[in-house]
Design an enzyme around this catalytic site. Structure first.
Site, PDB file in Angstrom:
ATOM      1  N   ASP A   1     -74.513  43.821  14.988  1.00 45.66           N
ATOM      2  CA  ASP A   1     -75.691  42.983  15.227  1.00 45.66           C
ATOM      3  C   ASP A   1     -76.975  43.666  14.754  1.00 45.66           C
ATOM      4  O   ASP A   1     -77.865  43.027  14.187  1.00 45.66           O
ATOM      5  CB  ASP A   1     -75.825  42.665  16.722  1.00 45.66           C
ATOM      6  CG  ASP A   1     -74.736  41.705  17.172  1.00 45.66           C
ATOM      7  OD1 ASP A   1     -73.991  41.213  16.295  1.00 45.66           O
ATOM      8  OD2 ASP A   1     -74.636  41.458  18.383  1.00 45.66           O
ATOM      9  N   ALA A   2     -77.061  44.965  14.982  1.00 45.73           N
ATOM     10  CA  ALA A   2     -78.288  45.694  14.642  1.00 45.73           C
ATOM     11  C   ALA A   2     -78.534  45.640  13.134  1.00 45.73           C
ATOM     12  O   ALA A   2     -79.661  45.459  12.675  1.00 45.73           O
ATOM     13  CB  ALA A   2     -78.195  47.139  15.113  1.00 45.73           C
TER      14      ALA A   2
ATOM     15  N   CYS B   1     -72.497  31.578  64.408  1.00 44.26           N
ATOM     16  CA  CYS B   1     -71.159  31.320  63.872  1.00 44.26           C
ATOM     17  C   CYS B   1     -70.543  30.104  64.563  1.00 44.26           C
ATOM     18  O   CYS B   1     -70.504  30.048  65.788  1.00 44.26           O
ATOM     19  CB  CYS B   1     -70.294  32.557  64.082  1.00 44.26           C
ATOM     20  SG  CYS B   1     -68.568  32.299  63.663  1.00 44.26           S
TER      21      CYS B   1
ATOM     22  N   SER C   1     -66.644   5.922  16.472  1.00 44.29           N
ATOM     23  CA  SER C   1     -66.051   6.661  17.583  1.00 44.29           C
ATOM     24  C   SER C   1     -64.576   6.319  17.636  1.00 44.29           C
ATOM     25  O   SER C   1     -64.144   5.251  17.219  1.00 44.29           O
ATOM     26  CB  SER C   1     -66.746   6.315  18.895  1.00 44.29           C
ATOM     27  OG  SER C   1     -66.821   4.920  19.014  1.00 44.29           O
TER      28      SER C   1
ATOM     29  N   LYS D   1     -57.391  12.022  26.181  1.00 43.57           N
ATOM     30  CA  LYS D   1     -58.277  12.816  27.037  1.00 43.57           C
ATOM     31  C   LYS D   1     -57.560  13.370  28.256  1.00 43.57           C
ATOM     32  O   LYS D   1     -56.650  12.745  28.798  1.00 43.57           O
ATOM     33  CB  LYS D   1     -59.453  11.954  27.493  1.00 43.57           C
ATOM     34  CG  LYS D   1     -60.509  11.765  26.427  1.00 43.57           C
ATOM     35  CD  LYS D   1     -61.760  11.250  27.081  1.00 43.57           C
ATOM     36  CE  LYS D   1     -62.920  11.190  26.119  1.00 43.57           C
ATOM     37  NZ  LYS D   1     -64.135  10.755  26.801  1.00 43.57           N
TER      38      LYS D   1
ATOM     39  N   GLU E   1     -68.968  18.874  15.509  1.00 40.36           N
ATOM     40  CA  GLU E   1     -69.454  18.928  16.883  1.00 40.36           C
ATOM     41  C   GLU E   1     -70.259  20.207  17.071  1.00 40.36           C
ATOM     42  O   GLU E   1     -69.797  21.294  16.724  1.00 40.36           O
ATOM     43  CB  GLU E   1     -68.232  18.922  17.827  1.00 40.36           C
ATOM     44  CG  GLU E   1     -68.540  18.588  19.252  1.00 40.36           C
ATOM     45  CD  GLU E   1     -68.279  17.113  19.576  1.00 40.36           C
ATOM     46  OE1 GLU E   1     -68.049  16.307  18.637  1.00 40.36           O
ATOM     47  OE2 GLU E   1     -68.330  16.779  20.772  1.00 40.36           O
TER      48      GLU E   1
ATOM     49  N   LYS F   1     -54.860  12.560  14.354  1.00 38.61           N
ATOM     50  CA  LYS F   1     -55.274  11.794  13.169  1.00 38.61           C
ATOM     51  C   LYS F   1     -54.123  11.784  12.183  1.00 38.61           C
ATOM     52  O   LYS F   1     -53.527  12.831  11.918  1.00 38.61           O
ATOM     53  CB  LYS F   1     -56.443  12.493  12.454  1.00 38.61           C
ATOM     54  CG  LYS F   1     -57.758  12.459  13.164  1.00 38.61           C
ATOM     55  CD  LYS F   1     -58.771  13.281  12.376  1.00 38.61           C
ATOM     56  CE  LYS F   1     -60.006  13.502  13.227  1.00 38.61           C
ATOM     57  NZ  LYS F   1     -60.861  14.561  12.693  1.00 38.61           N
TER      58      LYS F   1
ATOM     59  N   ARG G   1     -75.284  11.312  16.354  1.00 33.44           N
ATOM     60  CA  ARG G   1     -74.550  10.086  16.094  1.00 33.44           C
ATOM     61  C   ARG G   1     -75.406   8.845  16.384  1.00 33.44           C
ATOM     62  O   ARG G   1     -75.369   7.879  15.638  1.00 33.44           O
ATOM     63  CB  ARG G   1     -73.285  10.034  16.968  1.00 33.44           C
ATOM     64  CG  ARG G   1     -72.442   8.779  16.691  1.00 33.44           C
ATOM     65  CD  ARG G   1     -71.627   8.343  17.902  1.00 33.44           C
ATOM     66  NE  ARG G   1     -70.694   9.360  18.327  1.00 33.44           N
ATOM     67  CZ  ARG G   1     -69.467   9.496  17.839  1.00 33.44           C
ATOM     68  NH1 ARG G   1     -69.050   8.685  16.914  1.00 33.44           N
ATOM     69  NH2 ARG G   1     -68.687  10.443  18.277  1.00 33.44           N
TER      70      ARG G   1
ATOM     71  N   TYR H   1     -68.349  23.245  14.808  1.00 35.49           N
ATOM     72  CA  TYR H   1     -67.137  23.203  13.993  1.00 35.49           C
ATOM     73  C   TYR H   1     -67.053  21.840  13.330  1.00 35.49           C
ATOM     74  O   TYR H   1     -67.554  20.835  13.844  1.00 35.49           O
ATOM     75  CB  TYR H   1     -65.885  23.537  14.820  1.00 35.49           C
ATOM     76  CG  TYR H   1     -65.229  22.350  15.461  1.00 35.49           C
ATOM     77  CD1 TYR H   1     -65.833  21.711  16.522  1.00 35.49           C
ATOM     78  CD2 TYR H   1     -64.003  21.870  15.001  1.00 35.49           C
ATOM     79  CE1 TYR H   1     -65.243  20.613  17.119  1.00 35.49           C
ATOM     80  CE2 TYR H   1     -63.407  20.776  15.586  1.00 35.49           C
ATOM     81  CZ  TYR H   1     -64.043  20.153  16.650  1.00 35.49           C
ATOM     82  OH  TYR H   1     -63.463  19.065  17.213  1.00 35.49           O
TER      83      TYR H   1
ATOM     84  N   LYS I   1     -60.361  18.245  21.373  1.00 32.09           N
ATOM     85  CA  LYS I   1     -61.594  17.457  21.315  1.00 32.09           C
ATOM     86  C   LYS I   1     -62.658  18.266  22.041  1.00 32.09           C
ATOM     87  O   LYS I   1     -62.618  18.419  23.262  1.00 32.09           O
ATOM     88  CB  LYS I   1     -61.358  16.120  22.011  1.00 32.09           C
ATOM     89  CG  LYS I   1     -62.479  15.139  21.830  1.00 32.09           C
ATOM     90  CD  LYS I   1     -62.067  13.771  22.386  1.00 32.09           C
ATOM     91  CE  LYS I   1     -63.185  12.771  22.174  1.00 32.09           C
ATOM     92  NZ  LYS I   1     -64.439  13.180  22.805  1.00 32.09           N
TER      93      LYS I   1
ATOM     94  N   CYS J   1     -67.321  31.540  66.742  1.00 36.61           N
ATOM     95  CA  CYS J   1     -67.409  32.416  67.912  1.00 36.61           C
ATOM     96  C   CYS J   1     -68.800  32.438  68.538  1.00 36.61           C
ATOM     97  O   CYS J   1     -68.987  33.031  69.590  1.00 36.61           O
ATOM     98  CB  CYS J   1     -66.976  33.833  67.557  1.00 36.61           C
ATOM     99  SG  CYS J   1     -68.169  34.720  66.543  1.00 36.61           S
TER     100      CYS J   1
ATOM    101  N   CYS K   1     -70.908  36.451  59.809  1.00 40.86           N
ATOM    102  CA  CYS K   1     -70.833  36.409  61.257  1.00 40.86           C
ATOM    103  C   CYS K   1     -70.793  37.847  61.742  1.00 40.86           C
ATOM    104  O   CYS K   1     -69.994  38.642  61.268  1.00 40.86           O
ATOM    105  CB  CYS K   1     -69.567  35.670  61.698  1.00 40.86           C
ATOM    106  SG  CYS K   1     -69.142  36.004  63.406  1.00 40.86           S
TER     107      CYS K   1
ATOM    108  N   ASP L   1     -66.060  19.571  23.766  1.00 41.44           N
ATOM    109  CA  ASP L   1     -67.012  18.952  24.674  1.00 41.44           C
ATOM    110  C   ASP L   1     -68.411  19.323  24.209  1.00 41.44           C
ATOM    111  O   ASP L   1     -69.003  20.283  24.660  1.00 41.44           O
ATOM    112  CB  ASP L   1     -66.762  19.511  26.087  1.00 41.44           C
ATOM    113  CG  ASP L   1     -66.848  18.429  27.125  1.00 41.44           C
ATOM    114  OD1 ASP L   1     -67.215  17.302  26.771  1.00 41.44           O
ATOM    115  OD2 ASP L   1     -66.564  18.732  28.282  1.00 41.44           O
TER     116      ASP L   1
ATOM    117  N   CYS M   1     -64.566  37.255  66.684  1.00 44.66           N
ATOM    118  CA  CYS M   1     -64.525  35.997  65.944  1.00 44.66           C
ATOM    119  C   CYS M   1     -63.084  35.639  65.566  1.00 44.66           C
ATOM    120  O   CYS M   1     -62.381  36.433  64.933  1.00 44.66           O
ATOM    121  CB  CYS M   1     -65.379  36.132  64.684  1.00 44.66           C
ATOM    122  SG  CYS M   1     -65.579  34.582  63.809  1.00 44.66           S
TER     123      CYS M   1
ATOM    124  N   GLU N   1     -56.014  18.327  16.866  1.00 52.19           N
ATOM    125  CA  GLU N   1     -56.934  19.401  17.249  1.00 52.19           C
ATOM    126  C   GLU N   1     -57.565  19.077  18.594  1.00 52.19           C
ATOM    127  O   GLU N   1     -57.582  17.910  19.007  1.00 52.19           O
ATOM    128  CB  GLU N   1     -58.017  19.588  16.188  1.00 52.19           C
ATOM    129  CG  GLU N   1     -58.922  18.382  16.035  1.00 52.19           C
ATOM    130  CD  GLU N   1     -59.866  18.507  14.836  1.00 52.19           C
ATOM    131  OE1 GLU N   1     -59.541  19.241  13.886  1.00 52.19           O
ATOM    132  OE2 GLU N   1     -60.912  17.864  14.870  1.00 52.19           O
TER     133      GLU N   1
HETATM  134 ZN   LIG Z   1     -67.795  34.318  64.188  1.00 55.61          ZN
END
Ligand SMILES: [Zn+2]
Length: 709
Positions: free
Chosen positions: A41-42, A428, A90, A334, A191, A310, A154, A241, A133, A431, A446, A135, A452, A131
């Site tokens: 990353d750096a 509580c 759709s 689904k 998506e 598909k 869409r 993707y 679906k 008790c 508690c 979200d 208790c 594949e």
């Molecule tokens: Zn208690």
């Protein structure tokens, strides 16, 4: 003249910019498409900064496909409309709604779909590209001459919103295509989604910084992409993707002879495609894939709500055509919905076996992912406050995999008038002991650990364990039976049990388990077993203060702390009378632990239980506190930090305390001196900051020696 020199300078700059863009695009491709990062990353950040500097020095070098556009353009007032060159359709669902209506079996719908495909094509077991679906949010990307020029949501399928500036910030969306042989105009459908890890990290950061967390990855993706300020979008962990492609203006023009081959081409041009996509045959192939993806759903790094089948071959797709506006060659299968709306009828607290108090929402029963849900966890008081869940509220409940159902969010517009914010009860429900929450701790608990009923089993198990009261043979199973049949309500009851009680309990447990009836031999074995237990319980009465303190199961008080407390106070009475302030004076005891100890002994029910134990005969030898107040180092407070080479820290502490010094756990202005060994850390820094004297080990040894230690 000036023009020539400018030209000479710009030439290498232009080359450098091209090199940098290639390197950055290549890094993105390896990261997002090949899932095989090539540079750290750096290094990526360094290339990006260099390119930014270059483009700011030479504005004429800036291009719309430069990766520097990914940081986000200026905010806009609204989104322009985009008319899709080819409508975004759709898919039909194997469910007509989010949840299958009663009597509709989605598997049956899939079988019907495949049968229609087979009839339409006149072949058996056609090939399907399948594949997950995702979200997320469906989008369309337009490339002209290999450069990304426009991206749209869409919308209603015909017209969407122009979110080009926002899409430029999504690093997985290529700004220009790799390779060469791409069509003049290319429209890629796919998506935008928020990977689970990015979602979790984003929400953790929001909670830390007091920001607003996202409700779920789907809303996260949609909300991030529809920001009017592209810089906000750039700050969100979005991915992309591709799952479809068109060559406008001809809706029937194709890139390859089949969908799977077209996807492979897109991948080569720099588009991420779904790594879980496969080719299967016939209905069994489809349903097998559905089961496989369903089983791995929780482990996938992204959220999905089903799978898509598909027909792979484009000529077969064309042959099947469309019905209404949905293709006859594809269907979404689904999973049952994992989120449903319902009403909170009450908010109770549940006391766990270690005393933790967890708020629980009692719900109007609702079907979630195929199961009736009546309760959902609210985790802790902070979470209730964050969600602002109130009794009477309509809420979204989520149940995913084997995870306990939880309340995700409140639907504010459905809040009844006069709904009041929830508060943690003060006592509580089991008790009646006080509910305590130490500052800085998330969990409330508690404080009636010894009495208790919710904690009874765990309390007795811990009390009887080897390093506590060491009641040999009294394992978890018998503790459970003793509680179940009502022989034991509190730990003191253990000391009232007779031989016959154990035999009777055993007989009842065998009856319950349907075990074989008693025989003479079994009776003898049982008598011996019960005799041993009674003996072990009797023997445990003679103990030590430190064992007894550990056995009480005070939150956070382990063996070492129990020992410290026993040595410091010498007697149970002295400890029970100590306030929170006295406790923090003890070395190694911080404010949270001091709070737990004080709250434990402040609870009347606990004091009564302790009195009952002593009444039953539990005893130990009390000793004078070991802290001398008259030694040569009396009145001096020492802090030890780092590791010493000739003494252990405990050893050094013992010797110092024997001379009357107080050994504290943290450095303050009152500290007389700090002894710093190897690898001394923050305590040494603090001593220096406060100007407290710092000693090395040799100086400590000399001091101990001078006092004959
Ligand atoms: Zn208690």
């Amino acid at each position: 003249m000036a023009k020539t020199s400018h030209h000479q300078q710009a030439q290498p700059a232009a080359q450098r910019a091209a090199t940098l863009r290639d390197a950055i695009d290549d890094a993105n491709y390896r990261y997002y498409v090949l899932d095989n990062p090539a540079i750290p990353d750096a290094e990526y950040d360094r290339l990006m900064r260099e390119l930014e500097a270059l483009e700011s020095d030479h504005p004429e070098l800036a291009t719309p496909d430069s990766p520097t556009n990914r940081v986000g353009a200026k905010p806009v007032a609204g989104f322009a409309e985009v008319r899709h060159a080819i409508p975004m359709l759709s898919l039909a669902n194997a469910f007509t709604d989010t949840e299958a209506p009663a009597g509709v079996d989605p598997e049956h719908e899939v079988r019907d779909f495949v049968r229609r495909v087979e009839q339409g094509l006149g072949i058996a077991d056609p090939e399907f590209a399948v594949e997950p679906k995702f979200d997320g949010l469906a989008i369309s990307l337009r490339y002209e001459a290999g450069v990304f020029v426009q991206g749209a949501t869409r919308g209603d399928g015909t017209t969407g919103e122009d979110v080009t500036a926002n899409l430029r910030t999504v690093k997985a969306v290529p700004l220009r295509l790799r390779g060469k042989a791409w069509p003049t105009v290319l429209e890629v459908r796919g998506e935008v989604y928020m990977p689970k890890a990015g979602f979790d990290a984003y929400n953790a950061r929001m909670l830390r910084e007091g920001g607003k967390p996202l409700a779920n990855p789907r809303n996260g993706a949609a909300g991030s992409l529809r920001q009017l300020d592209p810089r906000v979008t750039a700050s969100r962990p979005l991915a992309f993707y591709a799952y479809g492609v068109y060559l406008p203006p001809d809706p029937d023009a194709v890139l390859a002879d089949r969908h799977s081959a077209a996807m492979a081409k897109l991948r080569g041009w720099g588009f991420p495609t779904c790594p879980q996509s496969e080719l299967v045959r016939g209905v069994e192939g489809c349903l097998g894939y559905f089961a496989k993806i369903g089983a791995m759903r929780d482990r996938l790094p992204y959220g999905i709500d089903g799978v898509v089948y598909k027909v792979d071959r484009y000529d077969q797709q064309r042959e099947l055509g469309f019905v209404a506006r949905a293709p006859r060659w594809a269907i979404a299968h689904k999973f049952p919905a994992e989120e449903q709306a319902t009403v909170v009828e009450a908010i109770d607290i549940q006391i766990g076996r270690t005393g933790a108090a967890t708020p629980v929402a009692r719900l109007k029963p609702v079907q979630v992912a195929g199961v009736t849900v009546t309760n959902a966890t609210l985790h802790n008081a902070d979470q209730v406050a964050r969600l602002d869940v109130r009794v009477g509220d309509s809420v979204i409940v989520r149940r995913a995999g084997d995870v306990i159902p939880e309340v995700v969010r409140v639907i504010p517009e459905r809040r009844p008038p006069h709904a009041k914010p929830w508060k943690m009860p003060t006592h509580c429900p089991i008790c009646g002991s006080a509910i305590e929450r130490e500052e800085g701790e998330v969990a409330a608990r508690c404080s009636g650990g010894l009495v208790c009923a919710a904690q009874r089993r765990e309390t007795i198990r811990h009390f009887a364990s080897r390093r506590a009261m060491d009641i040999d043979g009294l394992g978890e199973r018998y503790i459970g039976d003793l509680i179940e049949f009502g022989y034991v309500h509190s730990i003191a009851d253990l000391y009232t049990l007779a031989l016959d009680d154990f035999l009777e309990m055993k007989r009842r447990a065998e009856e319950r388990d349907g075990a074989i009836p008693d025989t003479v031999k079994a009776g003898k074995i049982a008598s011996k077993w019960a005799g041993n237990l009674v003996e072990a319980i009797e023997a445990s009465k003679a103990t030590t203060l430190e064992r007894f303190l550990f056995a009480l199961g005070i939150p956070e008080v382990g063996e070492a702390t129990a020992k410290t407390l026993a040595r410091h106070f010498g007697s149970l009475e002295a400890l029970m009378q100590a306030g929170e302030a006295d406790l923090t004076e003890v070395s190694d005891i911080g404010p949270v632990m001091a709070g737990h100890i004080a709250a434990f002994f402040a609870e009347r029910r606990n004091r009564e239980a302790i009195a009952a134990l002593r009444q039953a005969g539990v005893h130990w030898r009390e000793s004078a506190p070991q802290r001398r107040t008259d030694g040569p180092l009396a009145g001096r407070t020492v802090v030890l930090t780092g590791s010493l080479s000739t003494l252990t820290r405990d050893n050094a502490k013992d010797k110092l305390e024997a001379l009357g010094a107080k050994v504290a756990g943290s450095v303050s202005k009152k500290t007389s001196f700090v002894v710093a060994g190897d690898a001394a850390g923050s305590k040494l820094d603090k001593a220096r900051a406060l100007g407290v004297e710092v000693w090395d080990e040799a100086r400590l040894l000399a001091l101990l020696e001078s006092h004959g230690s």
